[in-house]
Motif scaffolding. Structure first.
Motif, PDB file in Angstrom:
ATOM      1  N   VAL A   1       0.216  -1.845  -3.320  1.00 48.08           N
ATOM      2  CA  VAL A   1      -0.401  -0.880  -2.417  1.00 48.08           C
ATOM      3  C   VAL A   1      -0.282  -1.457  -1.009  1.00 48.08           C
ATOM      4  O   VAL A   1      -0.547  -2.638  -0.798  1.00 48.08           O
ATOM      5  CB  VAL A   1      -1.897  -0.692  -2.772  1.00 48.08           C
ATOM      6  CG1 VAL A   1      -2.590   0.171  -1.738  1.00 48.08           C
ATOM      7  CG2 VAL A   1      -2.032  -0.072  -4.153  1.00 48.08           C
ATOM      8  N   GLN A   2       0.138  -0.631  -0.075  1.00 48.44           N
ATOM      9  CA  GLN A   2       0.313  -1.103   1.294  1.00 48.44           C
ATOM     10  C   GLN A   2      -0.364  -0.133   2.273  1.00 48.44           C
ATOM     11  O   GLN A   2       0.090   0.999   2.421  1.00 48.44           O
ATOM     12  CB  GLN A   2       1.820  -1.199   1.624  1.00 48.44           C
ATOM     13  CG  GLN A   2       2.091  -1.713   3.022  1.00 48.44           C
ATOM     14  CD  GLN A   2       3.561  -1.613   3.433  1.00 48.44           C
ATOM     15  OE1 GLN A   2       4.392  -1.053   2.701  1.00 48.44           O
ATOM     16  NE2 GLN A   2       3.879  -2.133   4.599  1.00 48.44           N
ATOM     17  N   PRO A   3      -1.450  -0.575   2.906  1.00 44.83           N
ATOM     18  CA  PRO A   3      -2.039   0.286   3.922  1.00 44.83           C
ATOM     19  C   PRO A   3      -1.221   0.191   5.211  1.00 44.83           C
ATOM     20  O   PRO A   3      -0.811  -0.898   5.596  1.00 44.83           O
ATOM     21  CB  PRO A   3      -3.441  -0.310   4.126  1.00 44.83           C
ATOM     22  CG  PRO A   3      -3.331  -1.736   3.701  1.00 44.83           C
ATOM     23  CD  PRO A   3      -2.177  -1.851   2.746  1.00 44.83           C
ATOM     24  N   ILE A   4      -0.979   1.318   5.847  1.00 42.99           N
ATOM     25  CA  ILE A   4      -0.098   1.341   7.024  1.00 42.99           C
ATOM     26  C   ILE A   4      -0.792   2.083   8.164  1.00 42.99           C
ATOM     27  O   ILE A   4      -1.243   3.222   7.987  1.00 42.99           O
ATOM     28  CB  ILE A   4       1.236   2.040   6.675  1.00 42.99           C
ATOM     29  CG1 ILE A   4       1.992   1.226   5.615  1.00 42.99           C
ATOM     30  CG2 ILE A   4       2.092   2.240   7.920  1.00 42.99           C
ATOM     31  CD1 ILE A   4       3.234   1.913   5.068  1.00 42.99           C
ATOM     32  N   LEU A   5      -0.863   1.428   9.292  1.00 41.93           N
ATOM     33  CA  LEU A   5      -1.453   2.073  10.465  1.00 41.93           C
ATOM     34  C   LEU A   5      -0.621   1.714  11.681  1.00 41.93           C
ATOM     35  O   LEU A   5      -0.403   0.527  11.960  1.00 41.93           O
ATOM     36  CB  LEU A   5      -2.900   1.588  10.656  1.00 41.93           C
ATOM     37  CG  LEU A   5      -3.669   2.285  11.764  1.00 41.93           C
ATOM     38  CD1 LEU A   5      -3.840   3.779  11.470  1.00 41.93           C
ATOM     39  CD2 LEU A   5      -5.039   1.637  11.925  1.00 41.93           C
ATOM     40  N   LYS A   6      -0.173   2.724  12.395  1.00 39.54           N
ATOM     41  CA  LYS A   6       0.739   2.484  13.518  1.00 39.54           C
ATOM     42  C   LYS A   6       0.137   1.464  14.488  1.00 39.54           C
ATOM     43  O   LYS A   6      -1.053   1.512  14.789  1.00 39.54           O
ATOM     44  CB  LYS A   6       1.028   3.792  14.252  1.00 39.54           C
ATOM     45  CG  LYS A   6       2.114   3.629  15.306  1.00 39.54           C
ATOM     46  CD  LYS A   6       2.678   4.960  15.723  1.00 39.54           C
ATOM     47  CE  LYS A   6       3.902   4.874  16.586  1.00 39.54           C
ATOM     48  NZ  LYS A   6       4.019   3.888  17.580  1.00 39.54           N
ATOM     49  N   ASP A   7       0.959   0.560  14.937  1.00 38.64           N
ATOM     50  CA  ASP A   7       0.630  -0.483  15.909  1.00 38.64           C
ATOM     51  C   ASP A   7      -0.279  -1.590  15.357  1.00 38.64           C
ATOM     52  O   ASP A   7      -0.494  -2.587  16.027  1.00 38.64           O
ATOM     53  CB  ASP A   7      -0.008   0.097  17.176  1.00 38.64           C
ATOM     54  CG  ASP A   7       0.918   1.079  17.862  1.00 38.64           C
ATOM     55  OD1 ASP A   7       2.148   0.923  17.697  1.00 38.64           O
ATOM     56  OD2 ASP A   7       0.430   2.007  18.529  1.00 38.64           O
TER      57      ASP A   7
ATOM     58  N   VAL B   1      -7.471   3.881  -3.259  1.00 40.65           N
ATOM     59  CA  VAL B   1      -8.734   4.423  -2.737  1.00 40.65           C
ATOM     60  C   VAL B   1      -9.464   3.339  -1.947  1.00 40.65           C
ATOM     61  O   VAL B   1      -9.974   3.588  -0.846  1.00 40.65           O
ATOM     62  CB  VAL B   1      -9.621   4.957  -3.885  1.00 40.65           C
ATOM     63  CG1 VAL B   1     -10.891   5.557  -3.330  1.00 40.65           C
ATOM     64  CG2 VAL B   1      -8.863   6.001  -4.692  1.00 40.65           C
ATOM     65  N   LEU B   2      -9.483   2.110  -2.478  1.00 41.52           N
ATOM     66  CA  LEU B   2     -10.192   1.032  -1.767  1.00 41.52           C
ATOM     67  C   LEU B   2      -9.573   0.785  -0.395  1.00 41.52           C
ATOM     68  O   LEU B   2     -10.285   0.649   0.607  1.00 41.52           O
ATOM     69  CB  LEU B   2     -10.170  -0.261  -2.592  1.00 41.52           C
ATOM     70  CG  LEU B   2     -10.940  -0.210  -3.918  1.00 41.52           C
ATOM     71  CD1 LEU B   2     -10.867  -1.550  -4.640  1.00 41.52           C
ATOM     72  CD2 LEU B   2     -12.405   0.181  -3.683  1.00 41.52           C
ATOM     73  N   GLN B   3      -8.245   0.756  -0.326  1.00 38.14           N
ATOM     74  CA  GLN B   3      -7.605   0.528   0.983  1.00 38.14           C
ATOM     75  C   GLN B   3      -7.843   1.713   1.915  1.00 38.14           C
ATOM     76  O   GLN B   3      -7.990   1.545   3.126  1.00 38.14           O
ATOM     77  CB  GLN B   3      -6.103   0.269   0.815  1.00 38.14           C
ATOM     78  CG  GLN B   3      -5.780  -1.044   0.114  1.00 38.14           C
ATOM     79  CD  GLN B   3      -6.396  -2.254   0.807  1.00 38.14           C
ATOM     80  OE1 GLN B   3      -6.355  -2.372   2.032  1.00 38.14           O
ATOM     81  NE2 GLN B   3      -6.993  -3.151   0.035  1.00 38.14           N
TER      82      GLN B   3
ATOM     83  N   ALA C   1     -10.166  -5.896   7.056  1.00 32.74           N
ATOM     84  CA  ALA C   1     -10.285  -5.932   5.585  1.00 32.74           C
ATOM     85  C   ALA C   1      -9.021  -5.419   4.902  1.00 32.74           C
ATOM     86  O   ALA C   1      -8.880  -5.544   3.683  1.00 32.74           O
ATOM     87  CB  ALA C   1     -11.487  -5.097   5.162  1.00 32.74           C
ATOM     88  N   LEU C   2      -8.111  -4.830   5.669  1.00 33.54           N
ATOM     89  CA  LEU C   2      -6.906  -4.252   5.044  1.00 33.54           C
ATOM     90  C   LEU C   2      -6.085  -5.327   4.330  1.00 33.54           C
ATOM     91  O   LEU C   2      -5.924  -6.428   4.845  1.00 33.54           O
ATOM     92  CB  LEU C   2      -6.018  -3.588   6.095  1.00 33.54           C
ATOM     93  CG  LEU C   2      -6.553  -2.313   6.733  1.00 33.54           C
ATOM     94  CD1 LEU C   2      -5.609  -1.859   7.845  1.00 33.54           C
ATOM     95  CD2 LEU C   2      -6.717  -1.208   5.690  1.00 33.54           C
ATOM     96  N   ARG C   3      -5.599  -5.003   3.176  1.00 40.28           N
ATOM     97  CA  ARG C   3      -4.785  -5.961   2.422  1.00 40.28           C
ATOM     98  C   ARG C   3      -3.616  -5.237   1.761  1.00 40.28           C
ATOM     99  O   ARG C   3      -3.761  -4.106   1.300  1.00 40.28           O
ATOM    100  CB  ARG C   3      -5.598  -6.602   1.280  1.00 40.28           C
ATOM    101  CG  ARG C   3      -6.740  -7.475   1.720  1.00 40.28           C
ATOM    102  CD  ARG C   3      -6.263  -8.804   2.307  1.00 40.28           C
ATOM    103  NE  ARG C   3      -7.388  -9.658   2.648  1.00 40.28           N
ATOM    104  CZ  ARG C   3      -8.092  -9.577   3.794  1.00 40.28           C
ATOM    105  NH1 ARG C   3      -7.753  -8.693   4.716  1.00 40.28           N
ATOM    106  NH2 ARG C   3      -9.098 -10.391   4.009  1.00 40.28           N
TER     107      ARG C   3
END
Ligand SMILES: Nc1ncnc2c1ncn2[C@@H]1O[C@H](COP(=O)(O)OP(=O)(O)OP(=O)(O)O)[C@@H](O)[C@H]1O
Ligand SMILES: [Zn+2]
Length: 676
Positions: free
Chosen positions: A160-166, A441-443, A454-456
């Motif tokens: 699972v990879q959380p992605i947020l620009k910048d 869901v957790l991410q 906390a993102l992992r």
């Protein structure tokens, strides 16, 4: 509290306790886009509905297949052939009366899912199974600046990879290994492993006989350019022509009078004549074992004999250590007595799919599957391509691959093994999907809470003592050609606005902070096509529509001097209430201001074409064909070319075609499996 809300309170008591009242109450109004309603998607939909997300748009292009039912628990047998999105939405809606699920049966790459459409969501969750769609959603999320949770599973592995620009790496910050490919000549003339024969049967022979009637010369031209053996390529070209006669016979509705059946013609061509042609090139067989031409009648009547050394390879159903038989003789004349052409009795009790095929089994399967496929084509099916769930194509590929393996002294494979290898199948494990869906869901909670520390990136791995590993997210790769670009959007009528107007409009006057960079020397691309560059502005007066730059596409404006970052201009449509006689173009305010690019620290070591070296001939006025890319986008950094411009290789890989890599690439069976 009314009865309804008391029930609601009870329903969500746990979620509220875990999430805290603030986040939990926010979920009810949070808008989620969930892309994919397959193995992960079904689990995830159930999770987010039960967690209390209130507005879910669920999109999937596919319909339910029987084989989905073992792990996609929102579907039942009665739902087979119906839209995944619609059925999943219907089933999951019942889990929580407060949820609104909007199902869409469609492809996420459709143009109307443009930047403005993505922008309506608070978070996007991917539950996809292919790189192309993942890359697309990643780019749209970068353009719309919407957080994305990316995910994938392969057997017992998942991530699972959380992605947020910048803030984090995007999906494309780290190049993904492209699916393994094979040199054309390995597949077409010198296979040495079962997978080479399977790929040949699936991607070459099946399309040649039952695919589109197209000239495959392009692939050979390309192989020639790559410096592959010219004589061999000339032979392959001859083969090409001979296919035409076989295709015609397979399609003929005339009653067969005399001579060999169409299936036998196909057999004789590919397993006899083509192999004889190849054998005539003595050079080729100096260092490798030559193949044995197969004989239809001799195999059919059980008199065909393959040399032991070349055929000690499992065609009698036993595993073999030999992969490359040594000099094979035409068994008909050979003295060897290792006939393995009869039906395999030892494996008769095995399940049909797991049974090893004798040479005669393969021949019979080849004839019957060829006849079934030919009947389908004659009945009006235009083209038939490989589908692991289509028995006719799977039988054909199994039979053809095994026959070819026999000719080359390569171990045979059962129908089941062929299905796994040709279908790039990795067993889907429902438990892995469930774990991954929970982690998504957790991410997403971290993203929604903005608890970015906390993102992992989380990996489910095959280590019993450490099944989960977590890695802090990294900052974006400064060289990423997707998330480091500056995104903007224009609203326009592509039939009325020209390329030049858009480019000038986006560059602006540069006079104030909000007014762009001012005129600069730029090259403009759409995907891999160059539309203009400082030396060539013929397209500037053409409308976007005439250049096929329409809603949902991006114009890429690259600074020729490499001083400024690249601007990606998403093409949107004019608002519904826009007056008919209003302007055809609405520019963004403020205009984009791409950042200054750091100068490359070391002199570029990779030679790049000088920016303006080649002028391409101007297309004729009445020529609608837009020019192809002259050179890759570089953004001033030669080392970036790979990351910035999706290479032809990647494109072809995605299409599942064979490509030329190094000449003697040897791959194990496992390596061809593309882990999504
Ligand atoms: N471009 C796309 N747009 C919308 N949905 C897509 C797109 N590409 C893939 N999907 C969907 O993503 C889902 C991925 O789910 P999954 O990996 O479980 O695949 P599957 O097709 O259900 O299973 P299998 O491939 O094993 O038969 C599929 O339902 C597929 O239809
Ligand atoms: Zn990136």
């Amino acid at each position: 509290m009314s009865g309804f809300s008391a029930a609601q309170g009870e329903r969500s008591a746990h979620a509220t306790a875990v999430l805290g009242p603030e986040l939990h109450s926010r979920l009810a109004s949070t808008k989620v886009l969930l892309v994919g309603a397959g193995g992960i998607g079904c689990e995830l939909l159930k999770n987010i509905v039960l967690t209390g997300f209130g507005h879910i748009t669920l999109l999937d292009l596919d319909t339910i297949d029987l084989s989905n039912l073992n792990r996609q628990f929102l579907f039942r047998k009665k739902d087979v052939k119906q839209s995944k999105a619609l059925v999943a939405a219907r089933t999951a809606s019942a889990f929580n009366p407060n949820v609104k699920i909007t199902p869409i049966h469609g492809n996420i790459k459709e143009p109307h899912f443009d930047i403005a459409w993505f922008r309506q969501f608070d978070i996007v969750m991917n539950a996809l199974d292919n790189l192309d769609a993942r890359r697309h959603v990643n780019k749209m999320c970068m353009a719309a600046n919407v957080p994305l949770v990316e995910s994938g599973t392969a057997g017992y592995l998942g991530q699972v990879q959380p992605i947020l620009k910048d803030r984090t790496e995007c999906f494309d910050c780290i190049p993904k290994p492209t699916p393994k490919t094979f040199p054309v000549c390995t597949i077409r003339s010198t296979p040495s492993q079962p997978i080479h024969c399977i790929v040949w049967a699936k991607s070459y022979l099946l399309p040649q006989l039952f695919g589109e009637d197209e000239n495959a010369g392009g692939e050979l031209d390309e192989a020639e350019k790559q410096g592959e053996n010219a004589q061999e390529i000339a032979t392959l070209r001859k083969e090409q022509t001979a296919f035409k006669a076989v295709r015609t016979a397979l399609r003929s509705t005339e009653p067969q009078s005399e001579g060999p059946s169409a299936a036998q013609m196909a057999f004789d061509k590919v397993f006899h004549s083509d192999i004889l042609n190849l054998l005539s090139m003595a050079d080729m067989w100096r260092t490798r074992a030559p193949p044995t031409p197969l004989d239809f009648d001799a195999i059919a009547n059980g008199t065909f004999v393959l040399d032991k050394k070349s055929n000690g390879a499992g065609h009698d159903g036993r595993p073999s250590n030999g992969t490359n038989g040594t000099a094979a003789t035409n068994g008909k004349n050979g003295a060897s007595s290792t006939a393995t052409t009869g039906s395999s009795s030892s494996s008769a009790t095995k399940l049909k799919d797991q049974k090893s095929l004798s040479l005669r089994d393969s021949l019979e399967l080849f004839v019957s599957s060829t006849e079934r496929l030919a009947a389908r084509v004659r009945a009006g099916e235009d083209t038939i391509s490989f589908d692991k769930d289509d028995d006719d194509t799977l039988d054909f590929v199994t039979a053809a691959a095994n026959l070819r393996s026999a000719a080359y002294g390569i171990p045979g494979k059962s129908r089941w093994e062929v299905k796994e290898m040709a279908g790039n199948i990795i067993p889907a494990i429902a438990t892995t999907n469930a774990i991954i869906a929970g982690l998504i869901v957790l991410q997403s909670f971290h993203l929604l809470r903005k608890s970015y520390n906390a993102l992992r990136n989380v990996h489910v791995q095959f280590r019993p003592n450490l099944p989960l590993s977590t890695i802090r997210t990294c900052l974006p790769n400064p060289n990423c050609g997707v998330c480091r670009d500056t995104y903007t959007e224009v609203l326009c009528d592509p039939a009325r606005v020209s390329l030049g107007e858009i480019v000038e409009g986006i560059l602006g006057s540069g006079e104030s902070e909000d007014d762009g960079t001012g005129a600069r020397e730029v090259s403009v691309y759409e995907g891999q096509r160059v539309l203009s560059d400082p030396d060539w502005d013929d397209n500037n007066d053409r409308t976007l529509e005439s250049l096929s730059v329409t809603r949902g596409k991006f114009l890429t404006i690259a600074d020729e001097d490499g001083e400024l970052g690249t601007v990606q201009v998403g093409i949107g449509i004019l608002p519904p209430n826009h007056p008919v006689d209003g302007p055809a173009l609405i520019l963004p305010t403020p205009l984009p201001k791409p950042p200054r690019m750091p100068k490359p620290s070391t002199p570029t070591s990779v030679p790049v074409e000088p920016p303006t070296s080649v002028k391409r001939p101007a297309p004729d006025d009445d020529d609608d064909i837009v020019p192809l890319a002259k050179r890759p986008r570089t953004n001033g950094d030669a080392n970036r070319t790979e990351a910035v411009t999706p290479s032809k290789k990647r494109k072809l890989d995605e299409d599942g075609l064979l490509l030329l890599d190094t000449a003697d690439e040897a791959l194990g069976d496992v390596e061809v499996i593309e882990i999504e």
